[in-house]
Write a protein that holds these residues in place. Structure first.
Motif, PDB file in Angstrom:
ATOM      1  N   GLU A  97       0.832  -1.206   0.000  1.00  0.00           N
ATOM      2  CA  GLU A  97       0.000   0.000   0.000  1.00  0.00           C
ATOM      3  C   GLU A  97       0.867   1.257   0.000  1.00  0.00           C
ATOM      4  O   GLU A  97       0.555   2.236  -0.690  1.00  0.00           O
ATOM      5  CB  GLU A  97      -0.914  -0.008   1.224  1.00  0.00           C
ATOM      6  CG  GLU A  97      -2.031  -1.032   1.141  1.00  0.00           C
ATOM      7  CD  GLU A  97      -2.768  -1.196   2.460  1.00  0.00           C
ATOM      8  OE1 GLU A  97      -3.909  -1.697   2.438  1.00  0.00           O
ATOM      9  OE2 GLU A  97      -2.208  -0.839   3.521  1.00  0.00           O
ATOM     10  N   LEU A  98       1.948   1.226   0.758  1.00  0.00           N
ATOM     11  CA  LEU A  98       2.846   2.374   0.802  1.00  0.00           C
ATOM     12  C   LEU A  98       3.439   2.641  -0.577  1.00  0.00           C
ATOM     13  O   LEU A  98       3.512   3.800  -1.028  1.00  0.00           O
ATOM     14  CB  LEU A  98       3.963   2.118   1.815  1.00  0.00           C
ATOM     15  CG  LEU A  98       5.001   3.217   1.984  1.00  0.00           C
ATOM     16  CD1 LEU A  98       4.363   4.508   2.475  1.00  0.00           C
ATOM     17  CD2 LEU A  98       6.092   2.769   2.961  1.00  0.00           C
ATOM     18  N   ILE A  99       3.842   1.598  -1.259  1.00  0.00           N
ATOM     19  CA  ILE A  99       4.399   1.753  -2.609  1.00  0.00           C
ATOM     20  C   ILE A  99       3.373   2.375  -3.540  1.00  0.00           C
ATOM     21  O   ILE A  99       3.690   3.270  -4.337  1.00  0.00           O
ATOM     22  CB  ILE A  99       4.886   0.391  -3.138  1.00  0.00           C
ATOM     23  CG1 ILE A  99       6.160  -0.038  -2.387  1.00  0.00           C
ATOM     24  CG2 ILE A  99       5.147   0.446  -4.642  1.00  0.00           C
ATOM     25  CD1 ILE A  99       6.597  -1.456  -2.666  1.00  0.00           C
ATOM     26  N   GLU A 100       2.135   1.940  -3.432  1.00  0.00           N
ATOM     27  CA  GLU A 100       1.095   2.478  -4.321  1.00  0.00           C
ATOM     28  C   GLU A 100       0.842   3.956  -4.053  1.00  0.00           C
ATOM     29  O   GLU A 100       0.659   4.742  -4.981  1.00  0.00           O
ATOM     30  CB  GLU A 100      -0.198   1.672  -4.172  1.00  0.00           C
ATOM     31  CG  GLU A 100      -0.148   0.332  -4.856  1.00  0.00           C
ATOM     32  CD  GLU A 100       0.307   0.442  -6.310  1.00  0.00           C
ATOM     33  OE1 GLU A 100      -0.315   1.203  -7.076  1.00  0.00           O
ATOM     34  OE2 GLU A 100       1.299  -0.212  -6.673  1.00  0.00           O
ATOM     35  N   VAL A 101       0.830   4.348  -2.783  1.00  0.00           N
ATOM     36  CA  VAL A 101       0.606   5.750  -2.462  1.00  0.00           C
ATOM     37  C   VAL A 101       1.746   6.617  -2.991  1.00  0.00           C
ATOM     38  O   VAL A 101       1.527   7.736  -3.485  1.00  0.00           O
ATOM     39  CB  VAL A 101       0.448   5.923  -0.937  1.00  0.00           C
ATOM     40  CG1 VAL A 101       0.560   7.396  -0.537  1.00  0.00           C
ATOM     41  CG2 VAL A 101      -0.898   5.369  -0.477  1.00  0.00           C
ATOM     42  N   LEU A 102       2.982   6.096  -2.930  1.00  0.00           N
ATOM     43  CA  LEU A 102       4.144   6.863  -3.358  1.00  0.00           C
ATOM     44  C   LEU A 102       4.464   6.704  -4.845  1.00  0.00           C
ATOM     45  O   LEU A 102       5.406   7.345  -5.337  1.00  0.00           O
ATOM     46  CB  LEU A 102       5.378   6.437  -2.545  1.00  0.00           C
ATOM     47  CG  LEU A 102       5.332   6.685  -1.033  1.00  0.00           C
ATOM     48  CD1 LEU A 102       6.597   6.148  -0.379  1.00  0.00           C
ATOM     49  CD2 LEU A 102       5.163   8.167  -0.714  1.00  0.00           C
ATOM     50  N   ARG A 103       3.712   5.920  -5.557  1.00  0.00           N
ATOM     51  CA  ARG A 103       4.065   5.603  -6.943  1.00  0.00           C
ATOM     52  C   ARG A 103       4.251   6.833  -7.838  1.00  0.00           C
ATOM     53  O   ARG A 103       5.113   6.818  -8.734  1.00  0.00           O
ATOM     54  CB  ARG A 103       3.035   4.651  -7.558  1.00  0.00           C
ATOM     55  CG  ARG A 103       3.479   4.069  -8.896  1.00  0.00           C
ATOM     56  CD  ARG A 103       2.625   2.905  -9.336  1.00  0.00           C
ATOM     57  NE  ARG A 103       2.778   1.743  -8.486  1.00  0.00           N
ATOM     58  CZ  ARG A 103       3.802   0.893  -8.543  1.00  0.00           C
ATOM     59  NH1 ARG A 103       4.786   1.102  -9.419  1.00  0.00           N
ATOM     60  NH2 ARG A 103       3.854  -0.151  -7.745  1.00  0.00           N
ATOM     61  N   PRO A 104       3.509   7.929  -7.652  1.00  0.00           N
ATOM     62  CA  PRO A 104       3.759   9.110  -8.505  1.00  0.00           C
ATOM     63  C   PRO A 104       5.176   9.670  -8.375  1.00  0.00           C
ATOM     64  O   PRO A 104       5.607  10.447  -9.234  1.00  0.00           O
ATOM     65  CB  PRO A 104       2.726  10.120  -8.007  1.00  0.00           C
ATOM     66  CG  PRO A 104       1.612   9.289  -7.457  1.00  0.00           C
ATOM     67  CD  PRO A 104       2.302   8.120  -6.823  1.00  0.00           C
ATOM     68  N   LEU A 105       5.907   9.296  -7.337  1.00  0.00           N
ATOM     69  CA  LEU A 105       7.284   9.770  -7.176  1.00  0.00           C
ATOM     70  C   LEU A 105       8.284   8.924  -7.940  1.00  0.00           C
ATOM     71  O   LEU A 105       9.473   9.273  -8.009  1.00  0.00           O
ATOM     72  CB  LEU A 105       7.674   9.766  -5.689  1.00  0.00           C
ATOM     73  CG  LEU A 105       6.813  10.585  -4.729  1.00  0.00           C
ATOM     74  CD1 LEU A 105       7.341  10.440  -3.307  1.00  0.00           C
ATOM     75  CD2 LEU A 105       6.776  12.049  -5.140  1.00  0.00           C
ATOM     76  N   ALA A 106       7.848   7.835  -8.527  1.00  0.00           N
ATOM     77  CA  ALA A 106       8.754   6.862  -9.144  1.00  0.00           C
ATOM     78  C   ALA A 106       9.664   7.523 -10.179  1.00  0.00           C
ATOM     79  O   ALA A 106       9.200   8.251 -11.063  1.00  0.00           O
ATOM     80  CB  ALA A 106       7.955   5.742  -9.798  1.00  0.00           C
ATOM     81  N   GLY A 107      10.959   7.268 -10.030  1.00  0.00           N
ATOM     82  CA  GLY A 107      11.942   7.748 -10.994  1.00  0.00           C
ATOM     83  C   GLY A 107      12.250   9.223 -10.900  1.00  0.00           C
ATOM     84  O   GLY A 107      13.030   9.735 -11.711  1.00  0.00           O
ATOM     85  N   ARG A 108      11.680   9.906  -9.926  1.00  0.00           N
ATOM     86  CA  ARG A 108      11.909  11.345  -9.788  1.00  0.00           C
ATOM     87  C   ARG A 108      12.926  11.603  -8.674  1.00  0.00           C
ATOM     88  O   ARG A 108      13.036  10.833  -7.729  1.00  0.00           O
ATOM     89  CB  ARG A 108      10.589  12.063  -9.481  1.00  0.00           C
ATOM     90  CG  ARG A 108       9.555  11.885 -10.591  1.00  0.00           C
ATOM     91  CD  ARG A 108       8.167  12.301 -10.133  1.00  0.00           C
ATOM     92  NE  ARG A 108       8.058  13.745  -9.930  1.00  0.00           N
ATOM     93  CZ  ARG A 108       6.960  14.348  -9.474  1.00  0.00           C
ATOM     94  NH1 ARG A 108       5.887  13.622  -9.160  1.00  0.00           N
ATOM     95  NH2 ARG A 108       6.931  15.654  -9.318  1.00  0.00           N
ATOM     96  N   ASN A 109      13.637  12.687  -8.799  1.00  0.00           N
ATOM     97  CA  ASN A 109      14.699  13.017  -7.853  1.00  0.00           C
ATOM     98  C   ASN A 109      14.137  13.806  -6.677  1.00  0.00           C
ATOM     99  O   ASN A 109      14.588  14.900  -6.353  1.00  0.00           O
ATOM    100  CB  ASN A 109      15.796  13.819  -8.563  1.00  0.00           C
ATOM    101  CG  ASN A 109      17.034  13.979  -7.714  1.00  0.00           C
ATOM    102  OD1 ASN A 109      17.355  13.131  -6.887  1.00  0.00           O
ATOM    103  ND2 ASN A 109      17.730  15.089  -7.907  1.00  0.00           N
ATOM    104  N   ILE A 110      13.118  13.215  -6.032  1.00  0.00           N
ATOM    105  CA  ILE A 110      12.464  13.860  -4.895  1.00  0.00           C
ATOM    106  C   ILE A 110      12.744  13.025  -3.649  1.00  0.00           C
ATOM    107  O   ILE A 110      12.349  11.852  -3.584  1.00  0.00           O
ATOM    108  CB  ILE A 110      10.942  13.982  -5.122  1.00  0.00           C
ATOM    109  CG1 ILE A 110      10.668  14.884  -6.322  1.00  0.00           C
ATOM    110  CG2 ILE A 110      10.249  14.519  -3.872  1.00  0.00           C
ATOM    111  CD1 ILE A 110       9.212  14.952  -6.721  1.00  0.00           C
TER     112      ILE A 110
END
Length: 531
Positions: A200-213
């Motif tokens: 669930e945590l991965i899904e919530v954070l998925r929009p950050l994938a591959g970004r330098n944030i």
């Protein structure tokens, strides 16, 4: 050229970890204009730094001053220890963004950590909150707390999120980042984020994938399960290809000392060899400080302070809680790790409870004629869970090992409850590193220590223009002699300003001179910039 400011004759430690060298530092327009021997240079003001160190201003990327920034005299205790930049909004707990639906619950949950957010401060957006930060004595940045985002979307009652909740959290996170949040903070040891599964945590954070944030995290466990908690976050980082920074790495409990931290540091080193961007930080004290309610297992935190308060009134719940704490299975059992005599209460609001402030739960139990857990539950109910504690649970040898890691940096984890007794780290963490771990123990060289207070934290959170004395960088500068530094605060008497900083310069303006606050207001809001 006539420079605005010239610092002459000091030993320059530039923040990179390189050896100190004798040099002058020239400042023009709030920026470093030159570093080197400048014998013919002239300036409107010259500071003689002979016999002293000249370093970048210190950066604390883990404070909880979200509400304290609006208090009178904010900045005095920070500048006194050489801080020129701080970052708030840590551990998933940020003073924005959240709306009206769960506002009362969120503010109640934040209060023991951040203190009370003034009613005129906008919390509905990160932009609104940041717009209220002005006339600052030092630079201030914010992380967006993912725990607050979740509480805003679903409150504290919901353990399994619906798709609409996830979409709301993601949208709020993205807006906060666009508004200038430096990154995202997680508080997996706190409600409501403790209810996430890894998937669930991965899904919530998925929009950050591959970004330098950067994503900073108070992990799910920091005791016997710290390595398993670290493996979870490394799995999240691998899956999403994101930079992850472990907040206040530690191994609570004597049985874990000298065992878990070496393993955790090896795990981080291996992840870096695999090409992952992972780092960590540590505060330099063997005692931590947080809300007292976090001695409870995560499932006891469902529903937020109102529900926890009602739950703890039930004798059957208390009996079951005693068994859970006795077994210590499956959660960070702070009561077991620190012991009842190692947990001291530091802020209680009700007048009749003030006699217990500064005392251990073991002592409070004796005063009440009750078992420590019964006394603890009675006080949590009486204070509606708004109690902070100091808990002695870490090893100084483990702290030293973390400090020696190539990708660690120093933090304070300073909390600012509105009333009560603070932890001495609020006033002295950065001075403590230099006096205890450099001057007394020799754990780090002064150059290594300065790097962990300047360029290291700036790199971890992608803070541009800070952390290094080089041409073009922001003119945030400290001038001091290591031998003159002193941290007078103690656990019994913590609220005492650190001593020994000769000059602290913020954005080219002298904010502290001869140890005295000047009242300058040259600080700025620091915002994330796309890289």
């Amino acid at each position: 050229m006539i420079y605005d400011l010239l610092i002459r004759g000091g030993m320059v430690i530039d923040g990179t970890g390189s050896a100190a060298r004798r040099a002058d530092v020239a400042v023009q327009g709030g920026k470093i204009a030159a570093v080197g021997m400048l014998p013919g240079a002239a300036a409107q003001r010259t500071i003689d730094a002979s016999g002293r160190l000249v370093t970048p201003g210190f950066i604390d990327i883990h404070r909880h001053a979200d509400a304290a920034v609006f208090r009178p005299h904010f900045g005095d205790l920070e500048l006194s220890q050489g801080l020129t930049t701080i970052v708030n909004g840590n551990c998933g707990l940020s003073a924005a963004p959240f709306g009206d639906t769960h506002r009362a619950e969120i503010l109640s949950y934040l209060s023991p950590i951040t203190g009370e957010v003034p009613p005129h401060i906008r919390t509905d957006s990160m932009a609104g909150y940041l717009s209220r930060l002005h006339d600052l004595p030092l630079h201030v940045g914010m992380l967006v707390g993912a725990g607050v985002l979740r509480a805003d979307a679903a409150g504290y009652q919901v353990e399994r999120l619906e798709k609409s909740h996830c979409e709301t959290i993601r949208a709020s996170m993205e807006r906060a980042l666009q508004d200038g949040a430096l990154g995202v903070s997680l508080g997996l040891g706190y409600a409501p984020e403790c209810f996430y599964t890894t998937a669930e945590l991965i899904e919530v954070l998925r929009p950050l994938a591959g970004r330098n944030i950067p994503v900073t995290v108070h992990m799910r466990q920091e005791g016997g399960g710290v390595c398993e908690a670290l493996e979870e976050m490394l799995a999240v980082a691998r899956t999403l290809d994101i930079p992850v920074h472990i907040s206040h790495l530690k191994a609570m409990g004597r049985d874990n000392w000298g065992k878990k931290i070496p393993q955790a540091l090896q795990m981080l080193a291996q992840a870096r060899r695999e090409g992952m961007d992972v780092s960590c930080d540590v505060y330099p004290y063997t005692a931590g400080s947080t809300q007292l309610l976090h001695i409870l297992p995560p499932d006891y935190l469902t529903g937020g302070p109102d529900a926890v308060t009602e739950r703890l009134k039930d004798p059957a719940v208390r009996k079951a809680l005693a068994e859970r704490i006795k077994s210590g299975a499956g959660f960070d059992n702070i009561a077991g790790l620190a012991g009842w005599d190692g947990i001291y209460l530091t802020s209680l609001h009700r007048r009749e409870n003030h006699i217990y402030q500064g005392k251990s739960l073991a002592e409070i139990g004796r005063m009440m004629g009750k078992a420590p857990l019964e006394a603890c539950c009675d006080l949590l109910v009486s204070e509606h869970c708004e109690i902070t504690m100091i808990d002695f649970m870490a090893s100084e040898d483990d702290i030293a090992a973390i400090l020696r890691d190539e990708k660690s940096n120093l933090i304070s984890d300073a909390t600012y409850p509105t009333e009560g007794q603070l932890h001495p780290r609020v006033y002295g963490a950065f001075t403590h590193l230099l006096t205890r771990f450099v001057r007394e123990k020799g754990t780090l060289s002064v150059e290594e220590a300065v790097h962990k207070m300047t360029q290291g934290p700036a790199q971890a959170l992608r803070i541009q223009g800070k952390g290094c004395l080089a041409v073009g960088m922001d003119a945030d500068i400290n001038v001091f002699a290591l031998r003159e530094l002193n941290e007078p605060g103690t656990y019994e008497d913590p609220c005492r300003l650190a001593q020994g900083m000769r000059y602290v310069i913020v954005n080219g303006v002298v904010a502290l001179e001869d140890g005295q606050i000047t009242g300058a207001r040259a600080g700025q809001v620091i915002r994330r910039k796309e890289t």
